[in-house]
Each structure stands twice: as C-alpha cells, then as structure tokens.
Design a protein around this motif. Structure first.
Motif, PDB file in Angstrom:
ATOM      1  N   ILE A  69       4.400   5.928   4.833  1.00 52.22           N
ATOM      2  CA  ILE A  69       3.692   5.372   5.974  1.00 52.22           C
ATOM      3  C   ILE A  69       2.867   4.207   5.437  1.00 52.22           C
ATOM      4  N   ILE A  70       3.096   3.041   5.988  1.00 47.57           N
ATOM      5  CA  ILE A  70       2.444   1.837   5.473  1.00 47.57           C
ATOM      6  C   ILE A  70       1.679   1.160   6.606  1.00 47.57           C
ATOM      7  N   SER A  71       0.414   0.888   6.343  1.00 48.91           N
ATOM      8  CA  SER A  71      -0.359   0.118   7.311  1.00 48.91           C
ATOM      9  C   SER A  71      -0.470  -1.308   6.799  1.00 48.91           C
ATOM     10  N   VAL A  72      -0.348  -2.247   7.719  1.00 49.66           N
ATOM     11  CA  VAL A  72      -0.322  -3.661   7.371  1.00 49.66           C
ATOM     12  C   VAL A  72      -1.373  -4.397   8.194  1.00 49.66           C
ATOM     13  N   THR A  73      -2.129  -5.253   7.520  1.00 53.59           N
ATOM     14  CA  THR A  73      -3.054  -6.158   8.188  1.00 53.59           C
ATOM     15  C   THR A  73      -2.518  -7.571   7.996  1.00 53.59           C
ATOM     16  N   LEU A  74      -2.474  -8.320   9.072  1.00 55.31           N
ATOM     17  CA  LEU A  74      -1.954  -9.683   9.001  1.00 55.31           C
ATOM     18  C   LEU A  74      -2.981 -10.639   8.404  1.00 55.31           C
ATOM     19  N   MET A 105      -6.140  -1.640  11.500  1.00 47.17           N
ATOM     20  CA  MET A 105      -4.877  -2.168  10.985  1.00 47.17           C
ATOM     21  C   MET A 105      -4.085  -2.779  12.129  1.00 47.17           C
ATOM     22  N   ASP A 106      -3.224  -3.714  11.783  1.00 48.67           N
ATOM     23  CA  ASP A 106      -2.432  -4.393  12.805  1.00 48.67           C
ATOM     24  C   ASP A 106      -1.104  -3.687  13.091  1.00 48.67           C
ATOM     25  N   TYR A 107      -0.493  -3.154  12.033  1.00 44.90           N
ATOM     26  CA  TYR A 107       0.813  -2.516  12.169  1.00 44.90           C
ATOM     27  C   TYR A 107       0.872  -1.242  11.339  1.00 44.90           C
ATOM     28  N   PHE A 108       1.685  -0.334  11.822  1.00 42.39           N
ATOM     29  CA  PHE A 108       2.001   0.911  11.133  1.00 42.39           C
ATOM     30  C   PHE A 108       3.518   0.915  11.026  1.00 42.39           C
ATOM     31  N   ILE A 109       4.035   1.055   9.811  1.00 43.57           N
ATOM     32  CA  ILE A 109       5.480   1.124   9.648  1.00 43.57           C
ATOM     33  C   ILE A 109       5.863   2.374   8.861  1.00 43.57           C
ATOM     34  N   LYS A 110       6.978   2.936   9.228  1.00 40.88           N
ATOM     35  CA  LYS A 110       7.536   4.101   8.533  1.00 40.88           C
ATOM     36  C   LYS A 110       8.759   3.602   7.774  1.00 40.88           C
ATOM     37  N   VAL A 111       8.733   3.815   6.463  1.00 40.14           N
ATOM     38  CA  VAL A 111       9.753   3.264   5.575  1.00 40.14           C
ATOM     39  C   VAL A 111      10.341   4.386   4.731  1.00 40.14           C
ATOM     40  N   VAL A 112      11.656   4.357   4.538  1.00 45.56           N
ATOM     41  CA  VAL A 112      12.292   5.315   3.627  1.00 45.56           C
ATOM     42  C   VAL A 112      12.735   4.571   2.369  1.00 45.56           C
ATOM     43  N   THR A 113      12.522   5.224   1.229  1.00 43.70           N
ATOM     44  CA  THR A 113      12.936   4.666  -0.053  1.00 43.70           C
ATOM     45  C   THR A 113      13.544   5.783  -0.896  1.00 43.70           C
ATOM     46  N   PRO A 114      14.378   5.406  -1.853  1.00 45.35           N
ATOM     47  CA  PRO A 114      14.983   6.445  -2.695  1.00 45.35           C
ATOM     48  C   PRO A 114      13.969   7.105  -3.629  1.00 45.35           C
ATOM     49  N   GLY A 118      11.437   2.291  -5.610  1.00 46.44           N
ATOM     50  CA  GLY A 118      11.877   1.645  -4.373  1.00 46.44           C
ATOM     51  C   GLY A 118      10.705   1.279  -3.476  1.00 46.44           C
ATOM     52  N   LEU A 119       9.712   2.164  -3.419  1.00 50.21           N
ATOM     53  CA  LEU A 119       8.502   1.865  -2.644  1.00 50.21           C
ATOM     54  C   LEU A 119       7.763   0.687  -3.257  1.00 50.21           C
ATOM     55  N   SER A 120       7.611   0.699  -4.576  1.00 53.97           N
ATOM     56  CA  SER A 120       6.930  -0.386  -5.271  1.00 53.97           C
ATOM     57  C   SER A 120       7.626  -1.726  -5.028  1.00 53.97           C
ATOM     58  N   THR A 121       8.927  -1.719  -5.121  1.00 57.49           N
ATOM     59  CA  THR A 121       9.694  -2.940  -4.865  1.00 57.49           C
ATOM     60  C   THR A 121       9.497  -3.411  -3.432  1.00 57.49           C
ATOM     61  N   PHE A 122       9.551  -2.487  -2.496  1.00 57.64           N
ATOM     62  CA  PHE A 122       9.386  -2.849  -1.084  1.00 57.64           C
ATOM     63  C   PHE A 122       8.025  -3.496  -0.841  1.00 57.64           C
ATOM     64  N   ILE A 126       8.581  -7.490  -1.178  1.00 56.83           N
ATOM     65  CA  ILE A 126       8.966  -7.854   0.186  1.00 56.83           C
ATOM     66  C   ILE A 126       7.735  -8.064   1.075  1.00 56.83           C
ATOM     67  N   LEU A 127       6.885  -7.037   1.164  1.00 59.67           N
ATOM     68  CA  LEU A 127       5.744  -7.136   2.092  1.00 59.67           C
ATOM     69  C   LEU A 127       4.657  -8.090   1.608  1.00 59.67           C
ATOM     70  N   LEU A 128       4.097  -7.811   0.437  1.00 53.38           N
ATOM     71  CA  LEU A 128       2.939  -8.587  -0.019  1.00 53.38           C
ATOM     72  C   LEU A 128       3.211 -10.090  -0.193  1.00 53.38           C
ATOM     73  N   PRO A 129       4.368 -10.496  -0.670  1.00 50.49           N
ATOM     74  CA  PRO A 129       4.595 -11.938  -0.806  1.00 50.49           C
ATOM     75  C   PRO A 129       4.795 -12.671   0.532  1.00 50.49           C
ATOM     76  N   HIS A 130       5.033 -11.919   1.593  1.00 56.86           N
ATOM     77  CA  HIS A 130       5.320 -12.576   2.869  1.00 56.86           C
ATOM     78  C   HIS A 130       4.071 -13.268   3.403  1.00 56.86           C
ATOM     79  N   GLU A 131       4.250 -14.478   3.893  1.00 58.06           N
ATOM     80  CA  GLU A 131       3.135 -15.316   4.339  1.00 58.06           C
ATOM     81  C   GLU A 131       2.291 -14.699   5.453  1.00 58.06           C
ATOM     82  N   SER A 132       2.865 -13.797   6.242  1.00 58.82           N
ATOM     83  CA  SER A 132       2.120 -13.227   7.366  1.00 58.82           C
ATOM     84  C   SER A 132       1.210 -12.068   6.961  1.00 58.82           C
ATOM     85  N   VAL A 133       1.421 -11.501   5.769  1.00 55.80           N
ATOM     86  CA  VAL A 133       0.741 -10.273   5.367  1.00 55.80           C
ATOM     87  C   VAL A 133      -0.479 -10.563   4.495  1.00 55.80           C
TER      88      VAL A 133
END
Length: 153
Positions: A69-74, A105-114, A118-122, A126-133
């Motif tokens: 379960i990941i919470s994201v703030t823009l 928080m702005d978003y709540f996402i449910k993510v599956v990883t092996p 896999g979570l660390s990579t995600f 993916i998330l942290l480098p994105h300009e919106s996050v």
C-alpha cells in the motif's frame, strides 16, 4: 439502482459469485425462462451494470507474493500534474488499485511485487523519479483479512 427489480438483482448477485454461469444455469437459479434471463442480462450489460467478466487469478502462484500500500503526495497541486500522475499509474501493470483522496496524502495505490527488491525498484526507479511525485510512503501488507470485489446488492 431504482431501475432494477428483484430478478435483475438476483442476476447480478449470481454473476458476481460466478461469472461463468451459462444462461440456462442462471435462468434456473433465478426462476426465469432462459429467454427472459438472456434479455435481462443483455440489458444489464448494455446499461453498464455489468462492466465485464474476468477470471480471479492467484497472484502468489504467479510469483507476486507481496502486496504494498503506497501513499503518494504530488509535487504540485494542479490539473496538469494530476494528469501526468494519472497517466503514469494507468500504464503500470503492478498497480492493482489507485484512488485520489482528500486529506494529507493525494493518492493511495495498491501495488503487487514479487519481492522487496521489486518494491524498491518500483518506488525508487518509477515513482520517485517521476516529475509529478514529491513524497512516497510504503507499507507492506502482512495479512489480508478480506479481499472481495463483490458489491452489496
């Protein structure tokens, strides 16, 4: 849902439990003729009450053993940034659910990883480098007490 009569509701309840029911099996369960049942089912599909049919897959058998379960703030709160985040999330197959929220928080996402890698990579690639996050908080699910996509009809 005022347009639904008891037979429509029974159809929806039965199909939520088993979307593979044939028209004859469904008509027997709800005590309608096959032709009436078929017309009602088609109408429920056309009106959007039934959005689709899918198989329930065991994620662990596919090697997706961790639910996160990941919470994201823009970074900024404007329509363009929210759209960029939405586009990112919609193209990530690891994301099972994504919800825009009120509050801290702005978003709540449910993510599956092996696994944890896999979570660390995600998160880190993916998330942290994105300009919106701006900020990400993760939680790993220890145990799922209830997971049921059926609606209370």
């Amino acid at each position: 849902m005022e347009q639904l009569d008891p037979s429509d509701r029974k159809i929806l309840i039965c199909l939520q439990e088993d979307g593979r029911l044939t028209n004859n099996e469904l008509s027997e369960r709800i005590n309608l003729s096959p032709s009436q049942c078929s017309r009602r089912r088609t109408r429920l599909e056309e009106e959007g009450y039934i959005r689709g049919y899918r198989a329930e897959i065991d994620r662990e058998k596919l090697g997706l053993g961790i639910v996160n379960i990941i919470s994201v703030t823009l970074a900024t709160h404007n329509r363009d940034n929210a759209q960029r985040f939405s586009e990112l999330i919609s193209n990530l197959p690891q994301v099972m659910e994504a919800h825009a929220l009120t509050g801290e928080m702005d978003y709540f996402i449910k993510v599956v990883t092996p696994d944890l890698r896999g979570l660390s990579t995600f998160v880190n690639e993916i998330l942290l480098p994105h300009e919106s996050v701006q900020h990400v908080k993760t939680a790993i699910v220890l145990d799922t007490l209830k997971e049921d996509g059926r609606l209370p009809i």
